[in-house]
Structures are given as C-alpha cells and as structure tokens.
Motif scaffolding. Structure first.
Motif, PDB file in Angstrom:
ATOM      1  N   HIS A  42       0.838  -1.209   0.000  1.00 48.46           N
ATOM      2  CA  HIS A  42       0.000   0.000   0.000  1.00 48.46           C
ATOM      3  C   HIS A  42       0.874   1.261   0.000  1.00 48.46           C
ATOM      4  CE1 HIS A  42      -3.281   2.713   0.808  1.00 48.46           C
ATOM      5  NE2 HIS A  42      -2.618   3.170   1.856  1.00 48.46           N
ATOM      6  N   GLN A  43       1.910   1.281   0.816  1.00 46.34           N
ATOM      7  CA  GLN A  43       2.804   2.439   0.861  1.00 46.34           C
ATOM      8  C   GLN A  43       3.561   2.603  -0.460  1.00 46.34           C
ATOM      9  OE1 GLN A  43       2.993   4.795   3.238  1.00 46.34           O
ATOM     10  NE2 GLN A  43       1.270   3.722   4.144  1.00 46.34           N
ATOM     11  N   LEU A  44       3.978   1.493  -1.032  1.00 48.12           N
ATOM     12  CA  LEU A  44       4.677   1.558  -2.325  1.00 48.12           C
ATOM     13  C   LEU A  44       3.756   2.051  -3.435  1.00 48.12           C
ATOM     14  CD1 LEU A  44       6.846  -1.671  -2.191  1.00 48.12           C
ATOM     15  CD2 LEU A  44       7.654   0.684  -2.147  1.00 48.12           C
ATOM     16  N   ARG A  45       2.483   1.720  -3.342  1.00 44.47           N
ATOM     17  CA  ARG A  45       1.515   2.190  -4.340  1.00 44.47           C
ATOM     18  C   ARG A  45       1.434   3.721  -4.306  1.00 44.47           C
ATOM     19  NH1 ARG A  45      -1.776  -1.005  -6.873  1.00 44.47           N
ATOM     20  NH2 ARG A  45      -1.536  -2.623  -5.299  1.00 44.47           N
ATOM     21  N   THR A  46       1.429   4.286  -3.115  1.00 46.29           N
ATOM     22  CA  THR A  46       1.405   5.741  -2.969  1.00 46.29           C
ATOM     23  C   THR A  46       2.693   6.354  -3.512  1.00 46.29           C
ATOM     24  OG1 THR A  46       0.019   5.521  -1.005  1.00 46.29           O
ATOM     25  CG2 THR A  46       1.140   7.622  -1.304  1.00 46.29           C
ATOM     26  N   LEU A  47       3.828   5.758  -3.168  1.00 47.73           N
ATOM     27  CA  LEU A  47       5.118   6.240  -3.661  1.00 47.73           C
ATOM     28  C   LEU A  47       5.193   6.162  -5.179  1.00 47.73           C
ATOM     29  CD1 LEU A  47       8.045   7.177  -3.133  1.00 47.73           C
ATOM     30  CD2 LEU A  47       8.652   4.759  -2.930  1.00 47.73           C
ATOM     31  N   ARG A  48       4.714   5.060  -5.731  1.00 43.64           N
ATOM     32  CA  ARG A  48       4.736   4.885  -7.194  1.00 43.64           C
ATOM     33  C   ARG A  48       3.901   5.952  -7.881  1.00 43.64           C
ATOM     34  NH1 ARG A  48       2.292  -0.233 -10.352  1.00 43.64           N
ATOM     35  NH2 ARG A  48       0.468   0.555  -9.288  1.00 43.64           N
ATOM     36  N   TRP A  49       2.752   6.298  -7.305  1.00 43.71           N
ATOM     37  CA  TRP A  49       1.892   7.329  -7.903  1.00 43.71           C
ATOM     38  C   TRP A  49       2.614   8.681  -7.893  1.00 43.71           C
ATOM     39  CZ3 TRP A  49      -2.478   6.767 -10.581  1.00 43.71           C
ATOM     40  CH2 TRP A  49      -3.176   7.924 -10.913  1.00 43.71           C
ATOM     41  N   MET A  50       3.319   8.994  -6.820  1.00 48.71           N
ATOM     42  CA  MET A  50       4.041  10.268  -6.741  1.00 48.71           C
ATOM     43  C   MET A  50       5.173  10.309  -7.759  1.00 48.71           C
ATOM     44  SD  MET A  50       3.962  11.140  -2.615  1.00 48.71           S
ATOM     45  CE  MET A  50       5.495  10.345  -2.353  1.00 48.71           C
ATOM     46  N   ILE A  51       5.879   9.210  -7.929  1.00 45.81           N
ATOM     47  CA  ILE A  51       6.960   9.154  -8.923  1.00 45.81           C
ATOM     48  C   ILE A  51       6.383   9.305 -10.324  1.00 45.81           C
ATOM     49  CG2 ILE A  51       8.719   7.679  -9.963  1.00 45.81           C
ATOM     50  CD1 ILE A  51       9.118   6.439  -7.150  1.00 45.81           C
ATOM     51  N   ALA A  52       5.281   8.627 -10.595  1.00 47.59           N
ATOM     52  CA  ALA A  52       4.654   8.731 -11.919  1.00 47.59           C
ATOM     53  C   ALA A  52       4.153  10.152 -12.175  1.00 47.59           C
ATOM     54  CB  ALA A  52       3.508   7.731 -12.036  1.00 47.59           C
ATOM     55  N   ALA A  53       3.665  10.816 -11.149  1.00 51.08           N
ATOM     56  CA  ALA A  53       3.213  12.202 -11.322  1.00 51.08           C
ATOM     57  C   ALA A  53       4.386  13.116 -11.660  1.00 51.08           C
ATOM     58  CB  ALA A  53       2.504  12.684 -10.056  1.00 51.08           C
ATOM     59  N   GLU A  54       5.568  12.849 -11.086  1.00 56.69           N
ATOM     60  CA  GLU A  54       6.762  13.617 -11.436  1.00 56.69           C
ATOM     61  C   GLU A  54       7.141  13.399 -12.900  1.00 56.69           C
ATOM     62  OE1 GLU A  54      10.203  13.095  -8.979  1.00 56.69           O
ATOM     63  OE2 GLU A  54       9.003  13.158  -7.150  1.00 56.69           O
ATOM     64  N   ILE A  55       7.071  12.160 -13.337  1.00 59.04           N
ATOM     65  CA  ILE A  55       7.433  11.849 -14.717  1.00 59.04           C
ATOM     66  C   ILE A  55       6.436  12.486 -15.685  1.00 59.04           C
ATOM     67  CG2 ILE A  55       7.658   9.984 -16.421  1.00 59.04           C
ATOM     68  CD1 ILE A  55       8.671   8.211 -14.128  1.00 59.04           C
ATOM     69  N   ALA A  56       5.148  12.408 -15.348  1.00 58.53           N
ATOM     70  CA  ALA A  56       4.113  12.946 -16.237  1.00 58.53           C
ATOM     71  C   ALA A  56       4.260  14.450 -16.405  1.00 58.53           C
ATOM     72  CB  ALA A  56       2.732  12.605 -15.689  1.00 58.53           C
ATOM     73  N   GLY A  57       4.710  15.126 -15.365  1.00 57.90           N
ATOM     74  CA  GLY A  57       4.885  16.571 -15.460  1.00 57.90           C
ATOM     75  C   GLY A  57       3.557  17.283 -15.560  1.00 57.90           C
ATOM     76  N   ALA A 103      -1.636   7.411 -14.134  1.00 61.46           N
ATOM     77  CA  ALA A 103      -2.297   6.113 -14.322  1.00 61.46           C
ATOM     78  C   ALA A 103      -1.735   5.377 -15.537  1.00 61.46           C
ATOM     79  CB  ALA A 103      -3.798   6.301 -14.458  1.00 61.46           C
ATOM     80  N   GLY A 104      -1.554   6.084 -16.638  1.00 59.84           N
ATOM     81  CA  GLY A 104      -0.983   5.467 -17.833  1.00 59.84           C
ATOM     82  C   GLY A 104       0.460   5.039 -17.626  1.00 59.84           C
ATOM     83  N   LEU A 105       1.221   5.868 -16.920  1.00 55.94           N
ATOM     84  CA  LEU A 105       2.625   5.532 -16.665  1.00 55.94           C
ATOM     85  C   LEU A 105       2.754   4.296 -15.775  1.00 55.94           C
ATOM     86  CD1 LEU A 105       4.056   9.105 -16.107  1.00 55.94           C
ATOM     87  CD2 LEU A 105       4.637   7.556 -17.961  1.00 55.94           C
ATOM     88  N   THR A 106       1.926   4.197 -14.751  1.00 54.48           N
ATOM     89  CA  THR A 106       2.019   3.027 -13.875  1.00 54.48           C
ATOM     90  C   THR A 106       1.566   1.761 -14.593  1.00 54.48           C
ATOM     91  OG1 THR A 106      -0.143   3.532 -12.915  1.00 54.48           O
ATOM     92  CG2 THR A 106       1.793   4.341 -11.729  1.00 54.48           C
ATOM     93  N   ALA A 107       0.604   1.893 -15.491  1.00 54.08           N
ATOM     94  CA  ALA A 107       0.155   0.721 -16.249  1.00 54.08           C
ATOM     95  C   ALA A 107       1.276   0.201 -17.146  1.00 54.08           C
ATOM     96  CB  ALA A 107      -1.079   1.060 -17.075  1.00 54.08           C
ATOM     97  N   VAL A 108       1.980   1.115 -17.806  1.00 49.45           N
ATOM     98  CA  VAL A 108       3.095   0.704 -18.668  1.00 49.45           C
ATOM     99  C   VAL A 108       4.242   0.142 -17.834  1.00 49.45           C
ATOM    100  CG1 VAL A 108       4.860   1.562 -20.269  1.00 49.45           C
ATOM    101  CG2 VAL A 108       2.481   2.222 -20.565  1.00 49.45           C
ATOM    102  N   ALA A 109       4.477   0.720 -16.649  1.00 45.17           N
ATOM    103  CA  ALA A 109       5.552   0.226 -15.780  1.00 45.17           C
ATOM    104  C   ALA A 109       5.250  -1.176 -15.253  1.00 45.17           C
ATOM    105  CB  ALA A 109       5.778   1.190 -14.621  1.00 45.17           C
ATOM    106  N   ASP A 110       3.974  -1.522 -15.134  1.00 47.19           N
ATOM    107  CA  ASP A 110       3.605  -2.847 -14.629  1.00 47.19           C
ATOM    108  C   ASP A 110       3.692  -3.936 -15.692  1.00 47.19           C
ATOM    109  OD1 ASP A 110       3.165  -2.009 -12.068  1.00 47.19           O
ATOM    110  OD2 ASP A 110       1.004  -1.750 -12.311  1.00 47.19           O
ATOM    111  N   LEU A 111       3.682  -3.560 -16.957  1.00 46.92           N
ATOM    112  CA  LEU A 111       3.674  -4.564 -18.026  1.00 46.92           C
ATOM    113  C   LEU A 111       4.829  -5.559 -17.964  1.00 46.92           C
ATOM    114  CD1 LEU A 111       2.432  -2.543 -21.137  1.00 46.92           C
ATOM    115  CD2 LEU A 111       1.234  -4.341 -19.892  1.00 46.92           C
TER     116      LEU A 111
END
Length: 172
Positions: A75-90, A137-145
C-alpha cells in the motif's frame, strides 16, 4: 493493435525516457510491488500446506504477521509509485487542458454559437482523456507490463490452473 494505442504507448515511453532516474525508481517500485502482490497467494498456499497439515499456531501467527506487513508495504509503495509517476508525467497535460478551457472561455460567444455542441463536448473530453492517458495512471500501467510475465511465471509454479485463469484474464 491500431495506430492510436501504439502512438499512446510511444508517447508514454518518450515521457519516461526524459526522466531516466525517476523511471528507474518507478520500475524498481513496480517490481517490488509485483513481488509483494504474490503475498496473498503464497500465504494461502503456506497456510494450507503447513498450518492445516501440522496445526502449529506459531506458524500461523508468523505467516499472518508477514502477510500483513507485506500488504501494508505494498500500500505504501503504491502511494510512492503514484508520486513518482506524477513527477514523470509533469504538467504538460495540465497546461493543455488549461489552454483548451482558456480558449473556450475567452473566445467570442458568437463564434462558439456556430460550434456543434457535440464538438465542444469532444474538445473538453479529449483534453481530459489526454490528461488521463498520459498521466500517472498510464505511466504506472506501462511500468507494470514487464512484471506481469514474472507474476504469471510464479503463479504457474504454484498452480498451473491459477496461472491459466490469470493469463486468460490478462488476455481478455
């Protein structure tokens, strides 16, 4: 596949390539989440194999504590992953959406009256769809592939039937 999804994935990969350090972090967190995602399956398997067979309560408490910790960490990693993806998305998509809405708010009303209402709705929806598709959301989906195959392989080692059900679900 059609050209639109391929161009969408290409755009996401370009965004990920612009920030290699954050992308590496995103992939590392996704890999760890994939491993932690197997916790429940392994927990059930171990409980059935060890606790039901031998009935040692200490084993059950240890397995339960480990599973709870793994789920909390996921659960904590899910939150961290969303923050990292938001940085990448800009903020490119936010600026696009702001520009579209700004255009609609500042354009001449007589000009807008000539627009088809469906075209106006498509313009607003398109900006929001772009923001959704290329956002976190799109970035995390691609990262999970890349890790989906790893999870299916581990599931196949545990239970080929379970892996077949998961593979069929992924294909659908």
């Amino acid at each position: 596949m059609t050209a639109a999804p391929l161009s969408g994935i290409a755009e996401i990969l370009v965004r990920m390539a612009r920030t290699p350090r954050q992308t590496a972090h995103l992939l590392a967190v996704s890999a760890l989440m994939a491993v932690l995602g197997l916790t429940v399956s392994l927990f059930v398997t171990q409980v059935l194999n060890r606790y039901v067979t031998h009935g040692v309560s200490g084993t059950l408490m240890t397995l339960t504590a480990g599973a709870v910790l793994a789920v909390a960490a996921e659960h904590q990693l899910r939150t961290l992953r969303w923050m990292i993806a938001a940085e990448i998305a800009g903020d490119q998509d936010r600026r696009l959406t702001t520009g579209v809405f700004g255009l609609m708010l500042t354009s001449d009303l007589r000009t807008q009256a000539a627009w088809n209402p469906a075209a106006r709705a498509d313009l607003v929806r398109g900006a929001e769809q772009t923001r959704t598709a290329f956002g976190p959301a799109g970035l995390t989906a691609v990262a999970d592939l890349p890790f989906a195959l790893m999870v299916l392989t581990v599931l196949a080692l545990l239970s080929p039937v379970l892996a077949g059900v998961a593979a069929a679900y992924c294909a659908a």
